[in-house]
Design an enzyme around this catalytic site. Structure first.
Site, PDB file in Angstrom:
ATOM      1  N   ARG A  31     -60.631  31.801  20.219  1.00 18.22           N
ATOM      2  CA  ARG A  31     -60.787  32.550  21.461  1.00 18.22           C
ATOM      3  C   ARG A  31     -62.249  32.704  21.876  1.00 18.22           C
ATOM      4  NH1 ARG A  31     -57.105  35.791  23.678  1.00 18.22           N
ATOM      5  NH2 ARG A  31     -55.865  35.840  21.776  1.00 18.22           N
ATOM      6  N   LYS A  68     -50.909  36.292   6.063  1.00 19.22           N
ATOM      7  CA  LYS A  68     -50.346  37.127   5.005  1.00 19.22           C
ATOM      8  C   LYS A  68     -50.180  38.548   5.518  1.00 19.22           C
ATOM      9  CE  LYS A  68     -52.364  34.200   1.416  1.00 19.22           C
ATOM     10  NZ  LYS A  68     -53.302  34.088   0.275  1.00 19.22           N
ATOM     11  N   LYS A  83     -49.774  41.908  -1.895  1.00 20.47           N
ATOM     12  CA  LYS A  83     -51.020  41.947  -2.666  1.00 20.47           C
ATOM     13  C   LYS A  83     -52.151  42.570  -1.858  1.00 20.47           C
ATOM     14  CE  LYS A  83     -53.056  38.439  -0.375  1.00 20.47           C
ATOM     15  NZ  LYS A  83     -54.431  38.172   0.074  1.00 20.47           N
ATOM     16  N   ASP A 142     -52.677  35.143  -6.447  1.00 19.43           N
ATOM     17  CA  ASP A 142     -53.224  35.737  -5.222  1.00 19.43           C
ATOM     18  C   ASP A 142     -53.601  37.198  -5.456  1.00 19.43           C
ATOM     19  OD1 ASP A 142     -54.011  35.894  -2.598  1.00 19.43           O
ATOM     20  OD2 ASP A 142     -52.005  35.744  -1.752  1.00 19.43           O
ATOM     21  N   ARG A 165     -61.272  40.954   1.833  1.00 23.99           N
ATOM     22  CA  ARG A 165     -61.383  41.959   2.891  1.00 23.99           C
ATOM     23  C   ARG A 165     -60.640  43.240   2.522  1.00 23.99           C
ATOM     24  NH1 ARG A 165     -59.268  38.158   7.591  1.00 23.99           N
ATOM     25  NH2 ARG A 165     -58.422  37.079   5.798  1.00 23.99           N
ATOM     26  N   GLU A 199     -55.702  42.835   6.570  1.00 27.41           N
ATOM     27  CA  GLU A 199     -54.301  42.836   6.977  1.00 27.41           C
ATOM     28  C   GLU A 199     -53.488  43.934   6.303  1.00 27.41           C
ATOM     29  OE1 GLU A 199     -52.939  41.318   9.323  1.00 27.41           O
ATOM     30  OE2 GLU A 199     -53.874  39.363   9.681  1.00 27.41           O
TER      31      GLU A 199
END
Length: 338
Positions: A38, A111, A196, A249, A260, A286
């Site tokens: 974007r 995710k 996770k 993971d 993050r 997330e």
């Protein structure tokens, strides 16, 4: 699959485009790779073979082209890869679905669980586009983008209901440093990647509060247990959660400062509010958005997830991070297998 479109010009989308280009070069296979994003500045930077905002000075391979035009990105694409923020996927797909070639295969790198519907990303893709689930795959595992961009050895899982298609996709993204395994357990691969993030928030909070390795190891282990309970209740193979898309993971996301969600949790543990995180992070964690959806899904299928419940309570401001310890230890005594 010589023509690939990658939607998402952040760290993971750009890194996966790099993996595809490096895989093509390693196998002397011609491949067109187009990245949609974007932000015009980021797109221009990628076309100069950099993505300075997300990947610093790492040089991108030749053959990657970037555009802000979704129709140009999708024209002729045989494989369409989505790496956009999970909560924006539905609205964006509604704009893009008529542009996706009828015979294209789609893969999710995302995710997250959609807030309001509790749908996994492959389910959102199928619902919005009408593409058959057998043509929708997911890539999951320990996928810290910066490490992969630096060509550090990494293994992951390509999961698809059609395992032959999973093998085809795996061949497309097998690079000298990137080794994909295959699976037909889409549910297990996605749930492992979703939950996770929530567990990593909790581990980060513990780290931000100065708690030790015993605490963090306990949260990770019990977090894997509740992730597995949810996945199995939804039809997953428990062995998937013991593999790269589950344990692998989880360890990477909970232990790495590149994560993050770990970073967001650490900042929360140090006293920042959820609203203040945006001033300290350039990318979306997330787990913050997905945690309430995970809790609602677990309640709907009757699965007990005490760590998730505690994280949601902290994110909602119902309890402070100083109360997290008592919440985590409040569950009644049970067998470890329960």
């Amino acid at each position: 699959m010589t023509d690939v479109a990658v939607f998402g010009a952040g760290s993971w989308g750009t890194t996966f485009a790099k993996v595809l280009a490096d895989a093509a070069a390693a196998h002397a296979t011609p491949r067109s790779i187009r990245v949609w994003g974007r932000n015009p500045e980021t797109i221009a930077d990628i076309n100069r073979r950099r993505n300075g905002r997300y990947l610093g000075d790492i040089e991108l391979p030749e053959g990657i082209r970037a555009t802000t035009d979704p129709s140009a990105a999708l024209a002729g694409a045989q494989l369409v890869v989505f790496a956009v923020p999970a909560q924006s996927l539905r609205a964006q797909l509604e704009q893009w679905r008529s542009l996706i070639p009828a015979d294209a295969v789609v893969m999710s790198l995302m995710k997250g669980l959609e807030v309001g519907t509790d749908l996994r990303m492959t389910e959102v893709i199928a619902e919005v586009t009408g593409i058959a689930p057998a043509r929708i795959a997911v890539l999951s595992g320990p996928n810290l983008a910066m490490e992969i961009a630096r060509r550090e050895p990494t293994a992951s899982v390509v999961a698809c209901a059609d395992e032959e298609l999973a093998r085809r996709i795996a061949r497309v993204c097998t690079a000298p440093y990137f080794r994909p395994y295959t699976s037909n357990d889409v549910v297990g691969a996605e749930i492992g990647g979703i939950v996770k993030n929530v567990i990593a928030l909790c581990v980060g909070i513990c780290e931000g509060k100065g708690m030790g390795d015993n605490t963090k190891a306990s949260v990770m282990t019990r977090g894997l247990a509740e992730t597995t309970r949810l996945a199995v209740a939804l039809g997953a193979d428990p062995h998937t959660l013991a593999g790269l898309a589950g344990l692998g993971d989880l360890v990477a996301t909970c232990a790495s400062r590149l994560s993050r969600n770990h970073t967001a949790g650490t900042l929360l543990g140090q006293g920042l509010s959820v609203d203040e995180l945006a001033n300290h992070m350039t990318q979306v964690a997330e787990g913050i958005k997905s945690a309430p959806a995970v809790r609602e899904l677990a309640r709907r299928v009757g699965v007990e997830m005490p760590i998730t419940e505690a994280v949601v309570a902290v994110l909602a401001g119902r309890v402070g991070v100083d109360q997290l310890e008592s919440l985590l230890l409040a569950r009644e005594l049970k067998s470890e297998g329960e």
